[in-house]
Design a protein around this motif. Structure first.
Motif, PDB file in Angstrom:
ATOM      1  N   GLU A   1       0.823  -1.207   0.000  1.00 47.42           N
ATOM      2  CA  GLU A   1       0.000   0.000   0.000  1.00 47.42           C
ATOM      3  C   GLU A   1       0.862   1.264   0.000  1.00 47.42           C
ATOM      4  OE1 GLU A   1      -2.735  -0.370   3.244  1.00 47.42           O
ATOM      5  OE2 GLU A   1      -3.693  -2.133   2.359  1.00 47.42           O
ATOM      6  N   LYS A   2       1.935   1.260   0.756  1.00 46.50           N
ATOM      7  CA  LYS A   2       2.828   2.422   0.821  1.00 46.50           C
ATOM      8  C   LYS A   2       3.511   2.643  -0.526  1.00 46.50           C
ATOM      9  CE  LYS A   2       4.816   5.838   2.863  1.00 46.50           C
ATOM     10  NZ  LYS A   2       4.046   7.027   3.191  1.00 46.50           N
ATOM     11  N   ILE A   3       3.972   1.563  -1.161  1.00 45.59           N
ATOM     12  CA  ILE A   3       4.628   1.684  -2.466  1.00 45.59           C
ATOM     13  C   ILE A   3       3.650   2.237  -3.497  1.00 45.59           C
ATOM     14  CG2 ILE A   3       5.606   0.353  -4.385  1.00 45.59           C
ATOM     15  CD1 ILE A   3       6.921  -1.437  -2.221  1.00 45.59           C
ATOM     16  N   LEU A   4       2.424   1.736  -3.512  1.00 50.56           N
ATOM     17  CA  LEU A   4       1.417   2.235  -4.443  1.00 50.56           C
ATOM     18  C   LEU A   4       1.113   3.708  -4.170  1.00 50.56           C
ATOM     19  CD1 LEU A   4      -0.563   1.762  -6.723  1.00 50.56           C
ATOM     20  CD2 LEU A   4      -2.210   0.926  -5.038  1.00 50.56           C
ATOM     21  N   ASP A   5       1.002   4.059  -2.906  1.00 49.22           N
ATOM     22  CA  ASP A   5       0.751   5.449  -2.530  1.00 49.22           C
ATOM     23  C   ASP A   5       1.873   6.359  -3.040  1.00 49.22           C
ATOM     24  OD1 ASP A   5      -0.564   7.616  -0.976  1.00 49.22           O
ATOM     25  OD2 ASP A   5       1.275   7.481   0.215  1.00 49.22           O
TER      26      ASP A   5
ATOM     27  N   GLY B   1       3.934  10.267  -7.376  1.00 42.41           N
ATOM     28  CA  GLY B   1       5.131  10.630  -8.120  1.00 42.41           C
ATOM     29  C   GLY B   1       6.369  10.747  -7.254  1.00 42.41           C
ATOM     30  N   LYS B   2       6.359  10.059  -6.116  1.00 39.86           N
ATOM     31  CA  LYS B   2       7.475  10.178  -5.180  1.00 39.86           C
ATOM     32  C   LYS B   2       8.297   8.903  -5.079  1.00 39.86           C
ATOM     33  CE  LYS B   2       5.188  13.729  -2.557  1.00 39.86           C
ATOM     34  NZ  LYS B   2       4.857  14.265  -1.277  1.00 39.86           N
ATOM     35  N   LEU B   3       8.000   7.924  -5.916  1.00 43.57           N
ATOM     36  CA  LEU B   3       8.727   6.666  -5.855  1.00 43.57           C
ATOM     37  C   LEU B   3      10.075   6.775  -6.558  1.00 43.57           C
ATOM     38  CD1 LEU B   3       8.339   3.859  -4.693  1.00 43.57           C
ATOM     39  CD2 LEU B   3       7.375   3.150  -6.870  1.00 43.57           C
ATOM     40  N   VAL B   4      10.110   7.562  -7.617  1.00 46.28           N
ATOM     41  CA  VAL B   4      11.356   7.801  -8.343  1.00 46.28           C
ATOM     42  C   VAL B   4      11.503   9.306  -8.566  1.00 46.28           C
ATOM     43  CG1 VAL B   4      11.328   5.567  -9.531  1.00 46.28           C
ATOM     44  CG2 VAL B   4      10.264   7.535 -10.610  1.00 46.28           C
ATOM     45  N   LYS B   5      12.717   9.723  -8.832  1.00 41.67           N
ATOM     46  CA  LYS B   5      12.974  11.131  -9.092  1.00 41.67           C
ATOM     47  C   LYS B   5      12.247  11.545 -10.380  1.00 41.67           C
ATOM     48  CE  LYS B   5      16.604  14.482  -9.730  1.00 41.67           C
ATOM     49  NZ  LYS B   5      17.953  14.727 -10.148  1.00 41.67           N
ATOM     50  N   GLN B   6      11.594  12.686 -10.355  1.00 44.96           N
ATOM     51  CA  GLN B   6      10.877  13.183 -11.520  1.00 44.96           C
ATOM     52  C   GLN B   6      11.859  13.836 -12.491  1.00 44.96           C
ATOM     53  OE1 GLN B   6       7.405  12.583 -11.932  1.00 44.96           O
ATOM     54  NE2 GLN B   6       8.058  11.247 -10.277  1.00 44.96           N
TER      55      GLN B   6
END
Length: 89
Positions: free
Chosen positions: A15-19, A24-29
């Motif tokens: 759930e945290k990874i999906l959130d 847009g915070k899982l990888v650098k934009q």
């Protein structure tokens, strides 16, 4: 009992990874990426062409999503958009 605890932790992690991904915070934009607005314009043009060819019906206009309706902040290059505006249903 440890298995249940691990299952719960795994679910919380998913759930945290999906959130994070949705925000847009899982990888650098990457500022060099094409903004969502450009992609949405391409989709709009493609849908207009399909309507013109008679392959799909023209859909009713939907109101824009207001700031109050946004469930969370998104990166500047992103845009919240109704899936009914970009899909064939």
């Amino acid at each position: 009992m440890k298995t249940n605890s691990l299952d719960f932790d795994a679910q919380a992690l998913r759930e945290k990874i999906l959130d994070l991904a949705m925000r847009g915070k899982l990888v650098k934009q990457d500022p060099n990426d094409e903004p969502a607005s450009v992609l949405l314009e391409k989709i709009k043009a493609e849908k207009a062409e399909l309507v013109k060819e008679g392959k799909i019906k023209k859909s009713k206009a939907l109101p824009e999503i207001t700031d109050e309706e946004k469930p969370f902040d998104i990166p500047d290059s992103w845009k919240l958009y109704s899936t009914r505006k970009i899909s064939k249903i």
